[in-house]
Motif scaffolding. Structure first.
Motif, PDB file in Angstrom:
ATOM      1  N   GLU A  60      47.177  26.852  36.991  1.00  0.00           N
ATOM      2  CA  GLU A  60      48.948  25.610  37.016  1.00  0.00           C
ATOM      3  C   GLU A  60      48.384  24.255  36.574  1.00  0.00           C
ATOM      4  OE1 GLU A  60      50.434  26.970  40.022  1.00  0.00           O
ATOM      5  OE2 GLU A  60      51.219  29.608  39.350  1.00  0.00           O
ATOM      6  N   GLU A  61      46.602  24.363  36.476  1.00  0.00           N
ATOM      7  CA  GLU A  61      46.709  23.336  36.100  1.00  0.00           C
ATOM      8  C   GLU A  61      46.431  22.931  35.082  1.00  0.00           C
ATOM      9  OE1 GLU A  61      42.452  20.809  37.305  1.00  0.00           O
ATOM     10  OE2 GLU A  61      43.286  21.844  39.332  1.00  0.00           O
ATOM     11  N   ALA A  62      45.707  23.502  33.905  1.00  0.00           N
ATOM     12  CA  ALA A  62      45.542  23.879  32.619  1.00  0.00           C
ATOM     13  C   ALA A  62      46.882  24.100  31.803  1.00  0.00           C
ATOM     14  CB  ALA A  62      44.161  25.060  32.283  1.00  0.00           C
ATOM     15  N   TYR A  63      47.247  25.437  31.890  1.00  0.00           N
ATOM     16  CA  TYR A  63      48.211  25.552  30.862  1.00  0.00           C
ATOM     17  C   TYR A  63      50.305  25.375  31.495  1.00  0.00           C
ATOM     18  CZ  TYR A  63      44.551  28.330  29.304  1.00  0.00           C
ATOM     19  OH  TYR A  63      43.549  29.167  28.610  1.00  0.00           O
ATOM     20  N   ARG A  64      50.857  24.568  30.690  1.00  0.00           N
ATOM     21  CA  ARG A  64      52.456  24.968  30.746  1.00  0.00           C
ATOM     22  C   ARG A  64      52.645  26.027  29.813  1.00  0.00           C
ATOM     23  NH1 ARG A  64      52.243  18.418  29.748  1.00  0.00           N
ATOM     24  NH2 ARG A  64      50.595  18.471  28.473  1.00  0.00           N
ATOM     25  N   LEU A  73      59.185  20.170  23.811  1.00  0.00           N
ATOM     26  CA  LEU A  73      60.133  18.728  23.732  1.00  0.00           C
ATOM     27  C   LEU A  73      59.631  18.854  25.712  1.00  0.00           C
ATOM     28  CD1 LEU A  73      63.577  18.844  22.661  1.00  0.00           C
ATOM     29  CD2 LEU A  73      61.275  17.698  21.748  1.00  0.00           C
ATOM     30  N   HIS A  74      59.708  19.136  26.372  1.00  0.00           N
ATOM     31  CA  HIS A  74      59.451  18.609  27.210  1.00  0.00           C
ATOM     32  C   HIS A  74      57.753  18.305  28.239  1.00  0.00           C
ATOM     33  CE1 HIS A  74      62.925  18.421  30.485  1.00  0.00           C
ATOM     34  NE2 HIS A  74      63.823  20.168  29.293  1.00  0.00           N
ATOM     35  N   ILE A  75      57.333  19.258  27.876  1.00  0.00           N
ATOM     36  CA  ILE A  75      55.866  19.134  27.846  1.00  0.00           C
ATOM     37  C   ILE A  75      55.535  17.695  26.918  1.00  0.00           C
ATOM     38  CG2 ILE A  75      54.106  19.583  26.849  1.00  0.00           C
ATOM     39  CD1 ILE A  75      54.206  22.650  27.538  1.00  0.00           C
ATOM     40  N   GLU A  76      56.475  17.529  25.768  1.00  0.00           N
ATOM     41  CA  GLU A  76      55.772  16.511  25.104  1.00  0.00           C
ATOM     42  C   GLU A  76      56.170  14.817  25.634  1.00  0.00           C
ATOM     43  OE1 GLU A  76      56.753  14.730  20.246  1.00  0.00           O
ATOM     44  OE2 GLU A  76      57.291  16.589  20.538  1.00  0.00           O
ATOM     45  N   LEU A  77      57.451  14.929  26.156  1.00  0.00           N
ATOM     46  CA  LEU A  77      58.163  14.276  26.800  1.00  0.00           C
ATOM     47  C   LEU A  77      57.089  13.284  28.561  1.00  0.00           C
ATOM     48  CD1 LEU A  77      60.443  12.282  27.159  1.00  0.00           C
ATOM     49  CD2 LEU A  77      61.404  13.562  28.619  1.00  0.00           C
ATOM     50  N   GLU A  78      56.638  14.984  28.749  1.00  0.00           N
ATOM     51  CA  GLU A  78      55.792  14.742  30.300  1.00  0.00           C
ATOM     52  C   GLU A  78      54.476  13.789  29.771  1.00  0.00           C
ATOM     53  OE1 GLU A  78      55.285  17.799  31.977  1.00  0.00           O
ATOM     54  OE2 GLU A  78      57.237  18.207  32.442  1.00  0.00           O
ATOM     55  N   GLY A 112      56.465  -0.694  23.248  1.00  0.00           N
ATOM     56  CA  GLY A 112      57.527  -0.546  22.826  1.00  0.00           C
ATOM     57  C   GLY A 112      58.362   0.719  21.760  1.00  0.00           C
ATOM     58  N   THR A 113      56.932   1.566  20.963  1.00  0.00           N
ATOM     59  CA  THR A 113      57.351   2.065  19.946  1.00  0.00           C
ATOM     60  C   THR A 113      57.215   3.432  21.065  1.00  0.00           C
ATOM     61  OG1 THR A 113      56.357   0.758  18.339  1.00  0.00           O
ATOM     62  CG2 THR A 113      56.881   3.891  18.155  1.00  0.00           C
ATOM     63  N   MET A 114      56.228   3.711  21.850  1.00  0.00           N
ATOM     64  CA  MET A 114      56.097   4.382  23.440  1.00  0.00           C
ATOM     65  C   MET A 114      57.881   5.098  23.146  1.00  0.00           C
ATOM     66  SD  MET A 114      52.497   4.270  24.120  1.00  0.00           S
ATOM     67  CE  MET A 114      52.108   5.474  25.181  1.00  0.00           C
ATOM     68  N   LEU A 115      58.246   3.590  23.975  1.00  0.00           N
ATOM     69  CA  LEU A 115      59.550   3.648  24.708  1.00  0.00           C
ATOM     70  C   LEU A 115      60.303   4.058  23.471  1.00  0.00           C
ATOM     71  CD1 LEU A 115      59.317   0.257  26.700  1.00  0.00           C
ATOM     72  CD2 LEU A 115      59.432   2.545  27.610  1.00  0.00           C
ATOM     73  N   ALA A 116      60.677   3.736  22.386  1.00  0.00           N
ATOM     74  CA  ALA A 116      61.747   4.650  22.175  1.00  0.00           C
ATOM     75  C   ALA A 116      61.950   6.253  21.209  1.00  0.00           C
ATOM     76  CB  ALA A 116      61.873   3.748  20.312  1.00  0.00           C
ATOM     77  N   TYR A 117      60.174   6.204  21.106  1.00  0.00           N
ATOM     78  CA  TYR A 117      60.061   7.671  21.088  1.00  0.00           C
ATOM     79  C   TYR A 117      60.364   8.371  22.386  1.00  0.00           C
ATOM     80  CZ  TYR A 117      57.088  11.529  19.954  1.00  0.00           C
ATOM     81  OH  TYR A 117      56.051  12.744  19.632  1.00  0.00           O
ATOM     82  N   SER A 118      60.280   8.050  23.488  1.00  0.00           N
ATOM     83  CA  SER A 118      60.441   8.769  24.633  1.00  0.00           C
ATOM     84  C   SER A 118      62.107   8.713  24.734  1.00  0.00           C
ATOM     85  CB  SER A 118      59.941   8.470  26.194  1.00  0.00           C
ATOM     86  OG  SER A 118      60.904   6.580  26.341  1.00  0.00           O
ATOM     87  N   GLN A 119      63.050   7.812  24.475  1.00  0.00           N
ATOM     88  CA  GLN A 119      64.276   7.988  24.406  1.00  0.00           C
ATOM     89  C   GLN A 119      64.390   9.214  23.470  1.00  0.00           C
ATOM     90  OE1 GLN A 119      66.868   5.780  26.144  1.00  0.00           O
ATOM     91  NE2 GLN A 119      64.675   5.343  27.093  1.00  0.00           N
ATOM     92  N   ILE A 120      64.092   9.139  22.026  1.00  0.00           N
ATOM     93  CA  ILE A 120      64.353   9.883  21.689  1.00  0.00           C
ATOM     94  C   ILE A 120      64.314  11.959  21.664  1.00  0.00           C
ATOM     95  CG2 ILE A 120      63.701  11.019  19.344  1.00  0.00           C
ATOM     96  CD1 ILE A 120      63.723   8.180  18.355  1.00  0.00           C
ATOM     97  N   LEU A 121      63.126  11.768  22.179  1.00  0.00           N
ATOM     98  CA  LEU A 121      62.498  12.682  22.946  1.00  0.00           C
ATOM     99  C   LEU A 121      63.664  13.347  24.271  1.00  0.00           C
ATOM    100  CD1 LEU A 121      59.196  13.121  23.617  1.00  0.00           C
ATOM    101  CD2 LEU A 121      60.065  14.519  21.595  1.00  0.00           C
TER     102      LEU A 121
END
Length: 142
Positions: A60-64, A73-78, A112-121
């Motif tokens: 569980e530490e190595a895989y999601r 999408l959830h993994i990408e946002l995390e 700032g770009t990361m914040l915008a990206y997270s809002q899109i996700l």
């Protein structure tokens, strides 16, 4: 030694160590004692077909779970959130304060770009979790 980060896609299902022993998934000669038989873990199948058993903690530490695009999408946002938090903390360090103005500006722009990206996700996750108003089916674009 240098640090490495690895990623691989596997298939897995929950399985106790006792069940893994019965299926021949433990290391040769490894026989679980009575208490270990109930240890939680996962039956793992790798891309090349190799199968084994992994204890729950390390697994569980190595895989999601990435069974569908919403999981991914959830993994990408995390992952993005973790990077944002690290960068935000970096802004308060002496090392950041010693950077030249141009580097500071680029890091702030990156944040700032990361914040915008997270809002899109987050919006994509919200839409995918609901019914798409145009087609009346769950959104499945990635």
């Amino acid at each position: 030694m240098k640090k490495y980060i690895g990623t691989k896609q596997i298939e897995a299902q929950p399985m106790t160590m006792g069940e893994a022993y019965e299926k021949g998934l433990l290391q040769a000669g490894r026989v679980p004692n009575e208490q270990e038989k109930y240890a939680q873990g996962y039956h793992v199948r790798y891309k090349d077909g190799y199968e084994s058993w992994s204890p729950a903690g390390p697994f569980e530490e190595a895989y999601r779970l990435a069974d569908d695009f919403l999981d991914r999408l959830h993994i990408e946002l995390e992952d993005l959130t973790e990077k944002q938090e690290k960068l935000n903390k970096f802004f308060e360090t002496d090392k950041f304060k010693q950077l030249c103005i141009g580097d500071k500006q680029l890091l702030r722009a990156q944040f700032g770009t990361m914040l915008a990206y997270s809002q899109i996700l987050m919006e994509r996750i919200r839409q995918a979790s609901e019914t798409c108003c145009d087609c009346e089916s769950p959104s499945t674009t990635l």
